[in-house]
Design a protein around this motif. Structure first.
Motif, mmCIF file in Angstrom:
data_model
loop_
_atom_site.group_PDB
_atom_site.id
_atom_site.type_symbol
_atom_site.label_atom_id
_atom_site.label_comp_id
_atom_site.label_asym_id
_atom_site.label_seq_id
_atom_site.Cartn_x
_atom_site.Cartn_y
_atom_site.Cartn_z
ATOM 1 N N ARG A 96 0.825 -1.206 0.000
ATOM 2 C CA ARG A 96 0.000 0.000 0.000
ATOM 3 C C ARG A 96 0.860 1.258 0.000
ATOM 4 O O ARG A 96 0.483 2.277 -0.566
ATOM 5 N N SER A 110 -4.202 3.451 -2.989
ATOM 6 C CA SER A 110 -5.230 2.542 -2.509
ATOM 7 C C SER A 110 -6.606 3.010 -2.938
ATOM 8 O O SER A 110 -6.901 4.196 -2.897
ATOM 9 N N HIS A 151 -15.449 0.639 5.483
ATOM 10 C CA HIS A 151 -15.291 1.489 6.647
ATOM 11 C C HIS A 151 -15.932 0.842 7.864
ATOM 12 O O HIS A 151 -16.202 -0.344 7.890
ATOM 13 N N LEU A 175 -12.012 2.656 10.645
ATOM 14 C CA LEU A 175 -11.113 3.184 9.626
ATOM 15 C C LEU A 175 -11.474 4.600 9.222
ATOM 16 O O LEU A 175 -12.646 4.962 9.151
ATOM 17 N N ASP A 176 -10.448 5.407 8.941
ATOM 18 C CA ASP A 176 -10.676 6.725 8.367
ATOM 19 C C ASP A 176 -11.163 6.563 6.926
ATOM 20 O O ASP A 176 -10.932 5.534 6.281
ATOM 21 N N GLU A 222 -9.488 4.600 3.725
ATOM 22 C CA GLU A 222 -8.619 3.494 4.139
ATOM 23 C C GLU A 222 -9.276 2.157 3.817
ATOM 24 O O GLU A 222 -10.508 2.053 3.722
ATOM 25 N N ALA A 245 -4.754 -0.477 6.251
ATOM 26 C CA ALA A 245 -4.987 0.877 6.769
ATOM 27 C C ALA A 245 -3.847 1.343 7.666
ATOM 28 O O ALA A 245 -3.245 0.555 8.396
ATOM 29 N N ASN A 248 -4.426 4.691 9.087
ATOM 30 C CA ASN A 248 -5.113 5.747 9.832
ATOM 31 C C ASN A 248 -6.444 5.189 10.316
ATOM 32 O O ASN A 248 -7.388 5.051 9.526
ATOM 33 N N PHE A 249 -6.506 4.878 11.594
ATOM 34 C CA PHE A 249 -7.708 4.243 12.129
ATOM 35 C C PHE A 249 -7.695 4.313 13.651
ATOM 36 O O PHE A 249 -6.708 4.731 14.274
ATOM 37 N N ARG A 264 -0.692 7.700 10.386
ATOM 38 C CA ARG A 264 0.482 7.777 9.521
ATOM 39 C C ARG A 264 0.977 9.216 9.538
ATOM 40 O O ARG A 264 0.202 10.145 9.299
#
Length: 252
Positions: free
Chosen positions: A17, A22, A27, A107-108, A111, A116, A118-119, A159
């Motif tokens: 990724r 991506s 979600h 998840l954001d 993502e 992912a 960012n979550f 991230r």
């Protein structure tokens, strides 16, 4: 590490990724995003989504965009812990530990589950001793998780632009009470019933929410729009004990 080890599979996916764009994916878990109020439209929507996505365990990007989510947050209370850097192996261990406990990632947008970076996780159900054992040489990681559990908050993986693969920090999301998912139209009606202006500020202090719910005509406004069950849920949110934090009801 064996080739078929789950951690190895996850690490390979994340590395892929990082060098490829991506697609928009899945979600938030439906069972965690919807409040189960007996006899209400929310519970019927929740059952429908759960049946449709039992294997996937999350709402699609299209479904999420059709809803507004109400949650308790705190952006003002000063935290004692600092964001802790995570390498790829530590992040994989954290994910596998929480997944084995039946906890799904929030998840954001944008993502994809499995890759992912960012979550959030609501890790309050896992004993702090388990994390202390897992990260015995990383007191900074344990401190973040310990403070999040003390405050009843989620933990956030993010991230960053730093050299770290990712960072772990205490989320602004107070996870004591589950989120409420409603349609965007219902969200607009909720704000109208509360006589709250639709401004750029997308939150209301819990003290103010309590006051507006207690106003004489508020309940009748909700009933007029067949939203009495949302009034009951908001009343429970308003009575949530968040300790010495400064909680607000936010909608996203």
């Amino acid at each position: 590490m064996l080739a078929d080890d789950p951690a190895a599979v996850w690490l390979r996916a994340v590395c892929l990724r990082r060098i490829t764009a991506s697609p928009t994916g899945l979600h938030r878990p439906a069972c965690a995003a919807l409040v189960h109020c007996s006899g209400s439209p929310a519970v019927h929507l929740g059952r429908q989504l759960k049946e449709e996505r039992e294997e996937e365990g999350s709402l699609s990007a299209g479904e999420r965009k059709m809803h507004t989510f109400f949650r308790i947050i705190d952006t003002q209370t000063k935290l004692h812990s600092k964001a802790a850097p995570l390498n790829a192996r530590e992040l994989a261990s954290l994910r596998l530990t929480l997944q084995s406990a039946g906890i799904h990632a929030d998840l954001d947008e944008g993502e994809v589950d499995g890759t992912a970076l960012n979550f959030e996780y609501n890790a309050n159900a896992v004993a702090i001793a388990r994390f202390a054992q897992l990260f015995d040489a990383r007191l900074d990681i344990v401190s973040v998780i310990e403070e999040s559990q003390f405050l009843g908050r989620a933990i956030r993986v993010r991230r960053t632009d730093s050299d770290a693969f990712a960072t772990l920090e205490v989320s602004e999301h107070i996870a004591i009470s589950p989120e409420l998912a409603v349609t965007r139209r219902q969200a607009e009606l909720v704000l109208d019933c509360l006589d709250w202006p639709r401004s750029e500020r997308r939150s209301i202090p819990l003290d103010e929410l309590r006051s507006r719910l207690g106003a004489g005509r508020t309940y009748s406004r909700f009933e007029r729009h067949d939203l009495g069950y949302l009034f009951d849920y908001l009343a429970r949110i308003a009575d949530t004990d968040c300790g010495e934090q400064i909680p607000e009801l936010a909608w996203v």
